[in-house]
Scaffold this active site. Structure first.
Site, PDB file in Angstrom:
ATOM      1  N   ASP A 117      28.882   5.272  -7.685  1.00 41.43           N
ATOM      2  CA  ASP A 117      28.249   6.114  -6.667  1.00 41.43           C
ATOM      3  C   ASP A 117      26.932   6.645  -7.229  1.00 41.43           C
ATOM      4  O   ASP A 117      26.532   6.286  -8.340  1.00 41.43           O
ATOM      5  CB  ASP A 117      29.188   7.249  -6.225  1.00 41.43           C
ATOM      6  CG  ASP A 117      28.965   7.627  -4.759  1.00 41.43           C
ATOM      7  OD1 ASP A 117      27.805   7.889  -4.386  1.00 41.43           O
ATOM      8  OD2 ASP A 117      29.936   7.645  -3.984  1.00 41.43           O
ATOM      9  N   GLU A 132      27.116   5.377   4.748  1.00 42.35           N
ATOM     10  CA  GLU A 132      26.033   6.341   4.545  1.00 42.35           C
ATOM     11  C   GLU A 132      24.791   5.726   3.900  1.00 42.35           C
ATOM     12  O   GLU A 132      24.141   6.358   3.069  1.00 42.35           O
ATOM     13  CB  GLU A 132      26.539   7.520   3.699  1.00 42.35           C
ATOM     14  CG  GLU A 132      27.686   8.263   4.369  1.00 42.35           C
ATOM     15  CD  GLU A 132      28.238   9.412   3.544  1.00 42.35           C
ATOM     16  OE1 GLU A 132      28.575  10.433   4.142  1.00 42.35           O
ATOM     17  OE2 GLU A 132      28.348   9.289   2.307  1.00 42.35           O
ATOM     18  N   HIS A 176      24.700   4.541  -1.874  1.00 50.75           N
ATOM     19  CA  HIS A 176      25.471   5.176  -2.961  1.00 50.75           C
ATOM     20  C   HIS A 176      25.246   4.407  -4.268  1.00 50.75           C
ATOM     21  O   HIS A 176      26.182   4.174  -5.036  1.00 50.75           O
ATOM     22  CB  HIS A 176      26.960   5.250  -2.599  1.00 50.75           C
ATOM     23  CG  HIS A 176      27.240   6.269  -1.526  1.00 50.75           C
ATOM     24  ND1 HIS A 176      27.232   7.625  -1.777  1.00 50.75           N
ATOM     25  CD2 HIS A 176      27.515   6.130  -0.206  1.00 50.75           C
ATOM     26  CE1 HIS A 176      27.505   8.285  -0.648  1.00 50.75           C
ATOM     27  NE2 HIS A 176      27.674   7.398   0.323  1.00 50.75           N
TER      28      HIS A 176
HETATM   29  C1  ACM Z   1      32.835   8.580   3.177  1.00 47.36           C
HETATM   30  O1  ACM Z   1      33.466   9.644   3.240  1.00 47.36           O
HETATM   31  N1  ACM Z   1      31.513   8.581   3.036  1.00 47.36           N
HETATM   32  C2  ACM Z   1      33.504   7.309   3.256  1.00 47.36           C
END
Ligand code: ACM
Length: 690
Positions: free
Chosen positions: A191, A329, A265
Site C-alpha cells: 500500500d 481508490e 495504493h
Molecule cells: C477499501 O476499503 N478501500 C477496499
C-alpha cells in the site's frame, strides 16, 4: 472456489428441529446445519482414547491441544471405549462437511475430507467447552450433528501495511480464525504506507518501501542513534516467513489470498522505484498519512514486467487459486496529466482513464490466467469493464456485488461499514482506537447475504463473505484481535450456517461460551455482546467518547502519536472539526473546568476536502479551548489559552474559570485552529465547583 450449497435441501427441516429442541441446542458457533439431541451422555476424561488415522493426525492433535489448554484434559492415542474416533467416510458429501455423533458408547467424527474432519474436531471441542474452566471429567449430552458450510469463502482481511504484525501474531490470528471455521485470509501486503512482502528481484521494495517515519512531532524527535535521523517504523515478511505462514494456514484449512495493490495504493513501490510512477517528481519517502493518495503505476511495458515479476514471486509463495490485485481508490489525475500515458491510452483506442484501468487489470488478469490463477479485485475494477472471469470484492456497499453477479462474475460481499471491523464495536470510553462509526456484534450478524434484487442464479455468484480489519487506527496487534473478536464469530455464522438458522437471540445466547473459550486461550477480544454504550461513570466528567460530535464528516476514535512508549490516549473526534457537545450538563454551582487534551498531526490525504476543515481564528499561538452555552453559536462562557506542549507530551491538562448559568444546558466545546497541524483533540473535561 466454486459455490457449494449441498445442504440447501435440508434447510426447511432445520428450523423445525431447532424449534423443537431449542432448550437443548448447545453453544456452538457457527451453529451447525442440524443438531439433534439424543438420550444419554458421553463422558470425557483423561482416560478417553483418541482414535484416528495418520492422515487425520493434525485434526486429532489440534483437538487434543484445545482440550488440554481449555479443560486440562490430556487425551492419549490408545484403544478402548468409549473413545473419540475420527473416521474417514466417503458418504459424508460436500467439501468441508462432517458428521458428529456423540453417544454414551463413544463420539465419532466422520468426514470425507481433511477440512471436514478438522471442523468436526472443532465442533467436538466446542461441545466439551459449554462451561468454562479446567475439569477432570466433562459430560457431553448425546447429540447427532450434520454440518457443512453455506459459502466457500469465509474470510477476514488483515492489513499488515498500515501497521505491521509479527509472524507469531499472524499465526495466533489464523488459529482464532480456524476455530470459527473461517477459511480465507486476504492478506493486505502492499500500500501507500509500506511494502511488506520480500520480492527478491526488487529488494528496494522492502529495504526502502517497508519503512516510514511515523506521523507526529514525538516521532520526529525520536532520533535513531545509528542513523542520526528519526527512527523508522515498519518491517516486512521474508519469503521464508511467508512460506511458514502459508503452511501454517493451510494446515488449518485457511487459504491466504495475497493482495498486491494496483494501479493505485502504489506509493511505497514508487518511492522504492520512481520509474514505476506516473509523475516526474515521485515521492521520496514512504508516507505516514492515511487516506487516498494520487500516486498510480504508469502503463509502460517496463512497469508491467515489474508487476509480472512481483506476481511471479507472489504466486510461488501463495498456492491458492486467487490473487487479489486491489484496484480500489485509484484517482486518475496523474494519468490524465501525463502526456505519455494519454498517448498510450489513445493509441490503444481507449476512451478514458477508466477504460485504461480496465485494460490494465485485464492485462494482469491474462497474465494470472496463463499461470493458472484467478484475478480478484475490489469493486472499482468493474469501472470500464472487467475481465470475464474476474471475481469482485464488493466493499462500497453491495452494489458492486449486484452488478458483478448480474454480469456473471463471482463476488464476495465485504461492504463498509458493516463488515469493516476497524469500526468501533461499542460507544463509550476505554475502547481501543478505530474508525468512529459503531458496528456492534448484532449488526454484523444481521447483515443480509442474499440481496433480494438478485435471481437465484445470480445469487449463486455470491461465493462468500469477508470482514476487513484495516489497521490505520489499530497500532497494537492485540487490538487487531480485539477488533476481530467476537465480530468474526458473527461473520463466521453468516458464512457457514444456513440462512434458515439465522436467529440473533440464539446467536447471542451461544456467545458467552465462545467468549469463555477466547479467554481460556488468551485471545484478546471485546466482551460487549449487546452494543449498548455504558453509562458515563461520572456526572461531572466526560471522556470525548461520552460526548456527541458536532459533526460527523470523518469521525475517528484515534490514538494520539505520543507518548512514544506506554499507553497512548484515544480521542473521539471529527478530524474536520474539533468540536463536541456535552448534552444537558448539570451546571448548578459549576465555576471551574479542567481539561485534558492532546495534539495530533493532520496526517490525512483528503484531497479537495482539505478546504472544508473547520477554521476558527485563534488569539494566542497555540489556540484556545472555548465553551459555548446551549449551541455552538451561543454565548462563550469559557476561554482557556492552550499551552505549547513538549514534543512527546501525550496529554496536557489545563484549568480555567467558566461563567456557567445554573440548571442543565448543552455545552458546545471547541478548539480554535491556529494552524492545520498539530491540532488539538479533547480527551476529557471535568466541571468543578468554586
Ligand atoms: C477499501 O476499503 N478501500 C477496499
Amino acid at each position: 472456489m466454486s459455490v457449494f450449497r449441498p445442504l440447501s435441501k435440508v434447510l426447511a427441516v432445520v428450523a423445525v428441529l431447532f424449534a423443537s429442541a431449542a432448550a437443548a441446542v448447545p453453544s456452538l458457533v457457527p451453529v451447525p446445519v442440524q443438531v439433534v439431541p439424543q438420550p444419554g451422555e458421553f463422558v470425557l476424561d483423561a482416560a478417553t482414547p483418541l482414535i484416528f488415522d495418520k492422515r487425520d493426525a493434525f485434526a486429532a492433535n489440534y483437538l487434543r491441544d484445545l482440550l488440554n489448554r481449555t479443560r486440562g484434559i490430556a487425551l492419549a492415542k490408545r484403544h478402548g471405549a468409549p473413545a473419540i474416533t475420527l473416521r474417514r467416510d466417503p458418504s459424508v458429501s460436500g467439501k468441508e462437511a462432517y458428521r458428529l455423533d456423540v453417544a454414551p458408547s463413544g463420539a465419532t467424527i466422520r468426514a470425507s475430507d481433511s477440512a471436514g474432519m478438522f471442523y468436526g474436531a472443532i465442533t467436538f471441542w466446542q461441545l466439551a467447552t459449554q462451561t468454562p474452566g479446567k475439569a477432570n471429567r466433562v459430560t457431553i449430552p448425546s447429540v447427532g450433528i450434520i454440518d457443512g458450510p453455506r459459502f466457500a469463502w469465509r474470510g477476514l482481511l488483515l492489513d499488515s501495511v498500515r501497521h505491521f504484525q509479527s509472524v507469531a501474531f499472524i499465526q495466533s490470528f489464523l488459529d482464532a480464525m480456524a476455530r470459527e471455521k473461517l477459511n480465507v485470509l486476504q492478506w493486505h501486503l502492499t500500500d501507500d504506507q509500506g511494502w511488506r512482502l520480500e520480492i527478491r528481484k526488487y529488494p528496494r521494495l522492502t529495504q526502502i518501501g517497508g519503512w516510514r517515519v511515523p506521523a507526529g512531532e514525538a516521532a520526529q524527535h525520536d532520533i535513531d542513534p545509528k542513523t542520526g535521523k528519526p527512527r523508522l517504523y515498519g518491517g516486512f515478511y521474508t519469503q521464508g516467513q511467508v512460506r511458514e505462514i502459508v503452511a501454517y494456514a493451510a494446515a488449518r484449512h485457511i487459504t491466504i489470498v495475497p493482495e498486491i495493490e494496483m494501479p493505485g495504493h502504489a506509493q511505497a513501490a514508487i518511492v522504492a522505484y520512481p520509474w514505476l510512477g506516473s509523475v516526474s517528481d515521485a515521492p521520496t519517502q514512504v508516507s505516514s498519512d492515511w487516506g487516498v493518495f494520487p500516486y498510480l503505476y504508469n502503463v509502460d511495458d517496463r512497469t508491467f514486467r515489474f508487476l509480472e515479476d512481483v506476481l511471479t514471486e507472489t504466486m510461488a509463495l501463495f498456492p491458492g487459486a486467487y490473487i487479489h490485485v486491489g484496484g480500489d481508490e485509484a484517482v486518475k489525475d496523474q494519468w490524465k496529466a501525463n502526456p505519455a500515458i494519454q498517448a498510450k491510452m489513445h493509441a490503444l483506442g481507449l476512451a478514458n482513464e477508466d477504460a485504461l484501468q480496465s485494460w490494465f487489470i485485464a492485462r494482469i488478469g491474462t497474465f494470472l490466467k496463463a499461470h493458472g490463477r484467478r484475478l480478484i479485485g475490489w469493486d472499482e475494477i468493474l469501472q470500464g469493464g472487467v475481465p470475464p472471469d474476474a471475481t469482485i470484492t464488493s466493499w462500497r456497499g453491495i452494489d458492486g456485488a449486484i452488478t458483478a453477479a448480474k454480469d456473471g462474475h463471482d463476488t464476495v460481499l465485504s461492504p463498509a461499514p458493516v463488515l469493516y471491523l476497524d469500526n468501533r464495536q461499542v460507544e463509550g470510553a476505554g475502547e481501543p482506537s478505530g474508525r468512529g462509526a459503531v458496528v456492534p456484534l448484532s449488526n454484523v450478524y444481521d447483515f443480509d447475504l442474499a440481496p433480494a434484487s438478485l435471481s437465484d442464479a445470480e445469487r449463486a455468484h455470491i461465493i462468500g463473505v469477508q470482514a476487513n480489519i484495516w489497521t490505520e487506527h489499530i497500532r497494537e496487534p492485540d487490538n487487531v484481535a480485539y477488533a476481530a473478536f467476537p465480530r468474526a464469530a458473527a461473520l463466521a455464522e453468516l458464512g457457514w450456517s444456513p440462512a434458515a438458522t439465522h436467529d440473533r437471540a440464539g446467536f447471542l445466547a451461544r456467545m458467552p461460551a465462545e467468549l469463555d473459550r477466547y479467554a481460556a486461550l488468551g485471545l484478546p477480544h471485546s466482551a460487549h455482546l449487546d452494543g449498548d454504550p455504558p453509562n458515563p461513570a461520572s456526572s461531572t466528567m466526560r471522556d470525548s467518547h461520552e460526548l456527541t460530535l458536532c459533526s460527523n464528516a470523518i469521525a475517528l476514535s484515534i490514538e494520539g502519536p505520543a507518548p512514544l512508549t506506554g499507553k497512548r490516549p484515544v480521542y473521539l473526534h471529527d478530524i474536520m472539526n474539533p468540536c463536541w457537545i456535552w448534552p444537558k450538563a448539570d451546571l448548578d454551582g459549576v465555576a471551574q473546568l479542567s481539561l485534558s487534551a492532546g495534539q495530533l498531526p493532520f496526517n490525512f490525504q483528503i484531497g479537495a476536502d482539505l478546504a472544508k476543515v473547520a477554521k476558527r481564528p485563534a488569539a494566542t499561538p497555540d489556540g484556545e479551548f472555548e465553551v459555548h452555552i446551549d449551541t455552538c453559536d451561543g454565548e462563550k462562557i469559557a476561554t482557556i489559552a492552550m499551552p505549547h506542549p513538549a514534543p512527546n507530551a501525550g496529554l496536557v491538562t489545563v484549568r480555567g474559570p467558566i461563567a456557567a448559568p445554573s440548571g442543565a444546558h448543552d455545552l458546545c466545546l471547541m478548539f480554535t485552529t491556529p494552524r492545520l497541524e498539530p491540532y488539538w483533540a479533547l480527551h476529557t473535561i471535568e466541571l468543578g465547583q468554586e
